[in-house]
Design a protein around this motif. Structure first.
Motif, PDB file in Angstrom:
ATOM      1  N   LEU A  63      10.788  55.989 -72.343  1.00 13.53           N
ATOM      2  CA  LEU A  63      12.029  56.592 -71.902  1.00 13.53           C
ATOM      3  C   LEU A  63      12.839  56.859 -73.169  1.00 13.53           C
ATOM      4  N   VAL A  64      13.214  58.128 -73.407  1.00 11.81           N
ATOM      5  CA  VAL A  64      13.830  58.548 -74.661  1.00 11.81           C
ATOM      6  C   VAL A  64      15.171  59.205 -74.376  1.00 11.81           C
ATOM      7  N   ASP A  65      16.122  59.046 -75.304  1.00 15.02           N
ATOM      8  CA  ASP A  65      17.420  59.700 -75.213  1.00 15.02           C
ATOM      9  C   ASP A  65      17.314  61.112 -75.783  1.00 15.02           C
ATOM     10  N   LYS A  66      17.734  62.133 -75.022  1.00 10.79           N
ATOM     11  CA  LYS A  66      17.637  63.528 -75.475  1.00 10.79           C
ATOM     12  C   LYS A  66      18.523  63.795 -76.682  1.00 10.79           C
ATOM     13  N   ALA A  67      19.707  63.221 -76.706  1.00 11.71           N
ATOM     14  CA  ALA A  67      20.665  63.518 -77.767  1.00 11.71           C
ATOM     15  C   ALA A  67      20.232  62.940 -79.109  1.00 11.71           C
ATOM     16  N   LEU A 102      14.522  54.454 -75.604  1.00 11.10           N
ATOM     17  CA  LEU A 102      15.358  53.537 -74.838  1.00 11.10           C
ATOM     18  C   LEU A 102      14.536  52.379 -74.277  1.00 11.10           C
ATOM     19  N   GLN A 103      13.334  52.690 -73.786  1.00  4.88           N
ATOM     20  CA  GLN A 103      12.486  51.646 -73.210  1.00  4.88           C
ATOM     21  C   GLN A 103      11.043  52.130 -73.159  1.00  4.88           C
ATOM     22  N   MET A 104      10.130  51.216 -73.448  1.00  2.00           N
ATOM     23  CA  MET A 104       8.717  51.543 -73.298  1.00  2.00           C
ATOM     24  C   MET A 104       8.321  51.224 -71.866  1.00  2.00           C
ATOM     25  N   LEU A 105       7.692  52.193 -71.218  1.00  2.00           N
ATOM     26  CA  LEU A 105       7.317  52.017 -69.818  1.00  2.00           C
ATOM     27  C   LEU A 105       5.857  51.612 -69.651  1.00  2.00           C
ATOM     28  N   GLY A 106       5.023  51.995 -70.574  1.00  2.00           N
ATOM     29  CA  GLY A 106       3.604  51.669 -70.493  1.00  2.00           C
ATOM     30  C   GLY A 106       2.815  52.587 -71.393  1.00  2.00           C
ATOM     31  N   ALA A 125      12.480  43.451 -64.346  1.00  2.00           N
ATOM     32  CA  ALA A 125      12.041  43.383 -62.947  1.00  2.00           C
ATOM     33  C   ALA A 125      12.512  44.591 -62.139  1.00  2.00           C
ATOM     34  N   GLU A 126      13.718  45.084 -62.418  1.00  2.00           N
ATOM     35  CA  GLU A 126      14.263  46.226 -61.680  1.00  2.00           C
ATOM     36  C   GLU A 126      13.409  47.482 -61.901  1.00  2.00           C
ATOM     37  N   VAL A 127      13.038  47.731 -63.162  1.00  2.00           N
ATOM     38  CA  VAL A 127      12.208  48.897 -63.480  1.00  2.00           C
ATOM     39  C   VAL A 127      10.805  48.704 -62.913  1.00  2.00           C
ATOM     40  N   ALA A 128      10.292  47.473 -62.997  1.00  2.00           N
ATOM     41  CA  ALA A 128       8.960  47.193 -62.463  1.00  2.00           C
ATOM     42  C   ALA A 128       8.914  47.442 -60.962  1.00  2.00           C
ATOM     43  N   ASP A 129       9.993  47.119 -60.246  1.00  2.00           N
ATOM     44  CA  ASP A 129      10.038  47.387 -58.807  1.00  2.00           C
ATOM     45  C   ASP A 129      10.053  48.886 -58.518  1.00  2.00           C
ATOM     46  N   GLU A 133      21.185  60.357 -72.472  1.00  2.00           N
ATOM     47  CA  GLU A 133      20.584  61.332 -71.566  1.00  2.00           C
ATOM     48  C   GLU A 133      19.074  61.080 -71.558  1.00  2.00           C
ATOM     49  N   PRO A 134      18.583  60.194 -70.688  1.00  2.00           N
ATOM     50  CA  PRO A 134      17.176  59.799 -70.759  1.00  2.00           C
ATOM     51  C   PRO A 134      16.215  60.825 -70.150  1.00  2.00           C
ATOM     52  N   TYR A 135      15.000  60.835 -70.716  1.00  2.00           N
ATOM     53  CA  TYR A 135      13.891  61.585 -70.142  1.00  2.00           C
ATOM     54  C   TYR A 135      12.602  60.854 -70.495  1.00  2.00           C
ATOM     55  N   VAL A 136      11.539  61.096 -69.744  1.00  2.00           N
ATOM     56  CA  VAL A 136      10.260  60.426 -69.965  1.00  2.00           C
ATOM     57  C   VAL A 136       9.418  61.276 -70.905  1.00  2.00           C
ATOM     58  N   LYS A 137       8.852  60.618 -71.912  1.00  2.00           N
ATOM     59  CA  LYS A 137       8.026  61.313 -72.897  1.00  2.00           C
ATOM     60  C   LYS A 137       6.689  60.579 -73.021  1.00  2.00           C
ATOM     61  N   ILE A 138       5.614  61.347 -73.051  1.00  2.00           N
ATOM     62  CA  ILE A 138       4.289  60.785 -73.320  1.00  2.00           C
ATOM     63  C   ILE A 138       3.922  61.233 -74.728  1.00  2.00           C
ATOM     64  N   SER A 139       3.843  60.281 -75.642  1.00  2.00           N
ATOM     65  CA  SER A 139       3.627  60.614 -77.051  1.00  2.00           C
ATOM     66  C   SER A 139       2.151  60.894 -77.326  1.00  2.00           C
ATOM     67  N   LEU A 140       1.885  61.328 -78.559  1.00  2.00           N
ATOM     68  CA  LEU A 140       0.515  61.669 -78.942  1.00  2.00           C
ATOM     69  C   LEU A 140      -0.413  60.455 -78.932  1.00  2.00           C
ATOM     70  N   ASN A 141       0.152  59.262 -79.134  1.00  2.00           N
ATOM     71  CA  ASN A 141      -0.679  58.066 -79.105  1.00  2.00           C
ATOM     72  C   ASN A 141      -0.688  57.414 -77.719  1.00  2.00           C
ATOM     73  N   ASN A 142      -0.400  58.227 -76.678  1.00  2.00           N
ATOM     74  CA  ASN A 142      -0.498  57.843 -75.264  1.00  2.00           C
ATOM     75  C   ASN A 142       0.496  56.784 -74.818  1.00  2.00           C
ATOM     76  N   ARG A 143       1.581  56.619 -75.526  1.00  2.00           N
ATOM     77  CA  ARG A 143       2.633  55.704 -75.062  1.00  2.00           C
ATOM     78  C   ARG A 143       3.581  56.463 -74.156  1.00  2.00           C
TER      79      ARG A 143
END
Length: 163
Positions: free
Chosen positions: A88-92, A97-101, A127-131, A75-85
Motif C-alpha cells: 500500500l503506497v502513498d500517491k503523493a 504505507l504497509q506491506m500487504l503480502g 488484525a483489522e487489515v487481515a480481516d 492518498e493510498p493505492y495498491v502497487k505490485i512491484s517488480l519483485n512481486n511485493r
C-alpha cells in the motif's frame, strides 16, 4: 668566499619582456595557430569557454533534493512491484504505507500470500487489515484473475472511496 643568490621581488625582466611581446602579437599568433591547425585552435578555445560557463536552466530538468513537504492525509493505492511485493503506497510521496503480502510461485502457477506470521513474514499486517483481505490469502492468479485484478480488489477493500 660564498656567493648568496636571493630571489628578487616580482617577475624577472626577461619574463616581463616575453609577456609583453606575446600580448602585443596575440592576434597574429591566433591567426597562425588557426592556419596551422585548420581552425582547430579557435574551436578548442570556444569549447573551453562553453565548458566554463554555468548551466542554463532553459530546457533542463532540475531535481530538487530537499525533503518533500509532507501531506497530512495520505492518498493510498495498491502497487505490485517488480519483485512481486504487494504494498500500500502513498500517491503523493511514493512512500510505502504497509506491506500487504507478496506473489509467490513460478511461471506455471502464482498465488497471493498475505503478510502473516504463518506465511513467514516478520512484520504481519494488523488484525483489522487481515480481516478485510484475509479471504484473498493463497488466491491463485490466473488469466481470469490477474495481478491487476488483485490490486483492484485489494484497493477496493482497503482504500476508502471518495463518494
Amino acid at each position: 668566499m660564498v656567493d648568496i643568490f636571493s630571489k628578487r621581488d616580482g617577475p624577472r625582466l626577461e619574463d616581463v619582456k616575453a609577456k609583453r611581446i606575446l600580448s602585443e602579437n596575440a592576434g597574429t599568433i591566433r591567426k597562425l595557430a588557426d592556419q596551422i591547425s585548420g581552425g582547430g585552435y579557435s574551436q578548442m578555445r570556444a569549447d573551453e569557454a562553453r565548458r566554463k560557463e554555468g548551466p542554463k536552466p532553459d530546457g533542463l530538468i532540475i531535481h530538487d533534493l530537499k525533503a518533500r513537504n509532507r501531506v497530512d492525509v495520505p492518498e493510498p493505492y495498491v502497487k505490485i512491484s517488480l519483485n512481486n511485493r504487494v504494498v500500500l503506497v502513498d500517491k503523493a510521496s511514493g512512500l510505502q504505507l504497509q506491506m500487504l503480502g507478496e506473489i509467490r510461485g513460478n511461471f506455471m502457477s502464482k498465488r497471493f500470500v498475505l503478510c502473516t506470521k504463518e506465511n513467514g513474514f516478520f512484520s504481519p499486517v494488523d488484525a483489522e487489515v487481515a480481516d478485510l483481505i484475509g479471504h484473498l490469502d493463497q488466491v491463485e492468479l490466473t488469466e481470469a484473475f490477474t495481478e491487476a485484478d488483485l490490486a483492484a480488489q485489494l484497493e477496493s477493500l482497503l482504500v476508502p472511496s471518495e463518494d
